[in-house]
Write a protein that holds these residues in place. Sequence first.
Motif, PDB file in Angstrom:
ATOM      1  N   VAL A 252       0.878  -1.171   0.000  1.00 45.44           N
ATOM      2  CA  VAL A 252       0.000   0.000   0.000  1.00 45.44           C
ATOM      3  C   VAL A 252       0.914   1.219   0.000  1.00 45.44           C
ATOM      4  N   TYR A 253       0.960   1.915  -1.129  1.00 44.57           N
ATOM      5  CA  TYR A 253       1.765   3.125  -1.256  1.00 44.57           C
ATOM      6  C   TYR A 253       0.824   4.330  -1.263  1.00 44.57           C
ATOM      7  N   THR A 254       1.051   5.264  -0.373  1.00 45.42           N
ATOM      8  CA  THR A 254       0.218   6.464  -0.317  1.00 45.42           C
ATOM      9  C   THR A 254       1.089   7.707  -0.427  1.00 45.42           C
ATOM     10  N   HIS A 255       0.592   8.676  -1.181  1.00 46.64           N
ATOM     11  CA  HIS A 255       1.233   9.981  -1.331  1.00 46.64           C
ATOM     12  C   HIS A 255       0.195  11.036  -0.960  1.00 46.64           C
ATOM     13  N   ARG A 256       0.531  11.882   0.010  1.00 45.95           N
ATOM     14  CA  ARG A 256      -0.425  12.871   0.481  1.00 45.95           C
ATOM     15  C   ARG A 256       0.223  14.254   0.531  1.00 45.95           C
ATOM     16  N   PHE A 257      -0.489  15.225  -0.029  1.00 44.48           N
ATOM     17  CA  PHE A 257      -0.107  16.623   0.109  1.00 44.48           C
ATOM     18  C   PHE A 257      -0.935  17.224   1.241  1.00 44.48           C
ATOM     19  N   LEU A 258      -0.252  17.791   2.225  1.00 45.95           N
ATOM     20  CA  LEU A 258      -0.862  18.146   3.502  1.00 45.95           C
ATOM     21  C   LEU A 258      -1.019  19.651   3.655  1.00 45.95           C
ATOM     22  N   ILE A 259      -2.057  20.024   4.400  1.00 42.41           N
ATOM     23  CA  ILE A 259      -2.243  21.404   4.814  1.00 42.41           C
ATOM     24  C   ILE A 259      -2.905  21.387   6.185  1.00 42.41           C
ATOM     25  N   GLY A 260      -2.462  22.298   7.054  1.00 40.01           N
ATOM     26  CA  GLY A 260      -3.027  22.349   8.401  1.00 40.01           C
ATOM     27  C   GLY A 260      -2.387  23.453   9.211  1.00 40.01           C
ATOM     28  N   PHE A 261      -2.547  23.331  10.524  1.00 42.41           N
ATOM     29  CA  PHE A 261      -2.038  24.355  11.430  1.00 42.41           C
ATOM     30  C   PHE A 261      -1.250  23.696  12.553  1.00 42.41           C
ATOM     31  N   THR A 262      -0.268  24.435  13.045  1.00 44.08           N
ATOM     32  CA  THR A 262       0.580  23.990  14.149  1.00 44.08           C
ATOM     33  C   THR A 262       0.477  24.986  15.297  1.00 44.08           C
ATOM     34  N   ARG A 263       0.391  24.457  16.501  1.00 47.06           N
ATOM     35  CA  ARG A 263       0.341  25.295  17.694  1.00 47.06           C
ATOM     36  C   ARG A 263       1.471  24.906  18.633  1.00 47.06           C
ATOM     37  N   ARG A 264       2.171  25.893  19.151  1.00 46.52           N
ATOM     38  CA  ARG A 264       3.271  25.672  20.093  1.00 46.52           C
ATOM     39  C   ARG A 264       2.970  26.424  21.382  1.00 46.52           C
ATOM     40  N   PHE A 265       2.981  25.703  22.512  1.00 46.09           N
ATOM     41  CA  PHE A 265       2.660  26.334  23.782  1.00 46.09           C
ATOM     42  C   PHE A 265       3.366  25.580  24.909  1.00 46.09           C
ATOM     43  N   SER A 266       3.307  26.162  26.114  1.00 50.21           N
ATOM     44  CA  SER A 266       3.970  25.587  27.281  1.00 50.21           C
ATOM     45  C   SER A 266       2.948  25.326  28.365  1.00 50.21           C
ATOM     46  N   ILE A 267       3.187  24.250  29.127  1.00 50.24           N
ATOM     47  CA  ILE A 267       2.382  23.922  30.298  1.00 50.24           C
ATOM     48  C   ILE A 267       3.303  23.922  31.500  1.00 50.24           C
ATOM     49  N   THR A 268       3.058  24.817  32.442  1.00 51.54           N
ATOM     50  CA  THR A 268       3.875  24.941  33.642  1.00 51.54           C
ATOM     51  C   THR A 268       3.051  24.535  34.859  1.00 51.54           C
ATOM     52  N   PRO A 269       3.511  23.572  35.644  1.00 56.32           N
ATOM     53  CA  PRO A 269       2.755  23.163  36.832  1.00 56.32           C
ATOM     54  C   PRO A 269       2.702  24.304  37.855  1.00 56.32           C
ATOM     55  N   ARG A 270       1.622  24.372  38.578  1.00 59.71           N
ATOM     56  CA  ARG A 270       1.455  25.409  39.587  1.00 59.71           C
ATOM     57  C   ARG A 270       2.376  25.170  40.779  1.00 59.71           C
ATOM     58  N   ALA A 271       2.930  26.235  41.275  1.00 59.07           N
ATOM     59  CA  ALA A 271       3.786  26.146  42.451  1.00 59.07           C
ATOM     60  C   ALA A 271       2.936  25.882  43.676  1.00 59.07           C
ATOM     61  N   LEU A 272       3.414  25.019  44.551  1.00 59.35           N
ATOM     62  CA  LEU A 272       2.680  24.689  45.787  1.00 59.35           C
ATOM     63  C   LEU A 272       2.882  25.758  46.840  1.00 59.35           C
TER      64      LEU A 272
END
Length: 272
Positions: A252-272
């Motif tokens: 099974v050979y597949t060729h796909r041209f892609l389009i979409g969006f990328t999101r970059r973010f940070s998750i910081t744990p809360r200080a106790l």
Amino acid sequence: MKTISKYLFALLALFTLPNLPLRAQVDSAKVITSSRMIGIGGTNILDTYLSAEHFKGFGLSFLATVERKRPYRRWSTLMEHEANLSFTRDRANSRKELEGAYNFYWGKLYNWSFCDDKLILQAGGVANVSLGFIYNTSNSNNPAQARAHLNLMPTGVAAYRFTLFNKQMLVRYELNLPLVGVMFSPNYGQSYYEIFNRGNYDHNVVFTTFANAPEWRQMLTIDAKLSNSWALRLGYLGNYQQYKVNNLKQHVYTHRFLIGFTRRFSITPRAL
């Protein structure tokens, strides 16, 4: 003299200790890069269990990727979900095959950075779980073929950041190759009725390597930054899977041209 030393030590602690929880908090934060893309392109199918003919057509794909990395750490975690659906015909345009598959990739990558973090190289491996089917609309006996494969794949990634027309860009290339795995396959001349209704096992769980199940999966993408968190992503995904087990051949050979969006973010744990 002892009194002065105590004051100096207390003053040093006053400036350094408050930064320790902050450094620990930053070190425990996660930087997440997440993308969602849709793709369209060609598909080429051969499954000698169903037909000796080659089938060609087009297909649609959905690809979701998530990469997690902690600051000051070398290792990152990569997860990818890939779903495909293809519609194909034989060369005489008289028979049709419908193909669908879901692939899940999970792995660990070691990171190197060069040129002031403009060039990022990654190497490691992923585990791939692949489930799918091929359905031949013309066959009355054994019209469908199930696909199930567990594979361990060495993986390499190269990414480079640059500026084009005053816009920040990122080009990324990912390559996955097969190593070892196991897959399900009927034997030559064996029906699914024999396997599941009569329980006749005939080497239906097969050990695979890069020799009898070569596979080449590559993805090239380019991101154009839209904001501090979002980027437009364009790319190409090629997934070339083939097997030769139990005297049967499948690819099974597949060729796909892609389009979409990328999101970059940070998750910081809360200080106790």
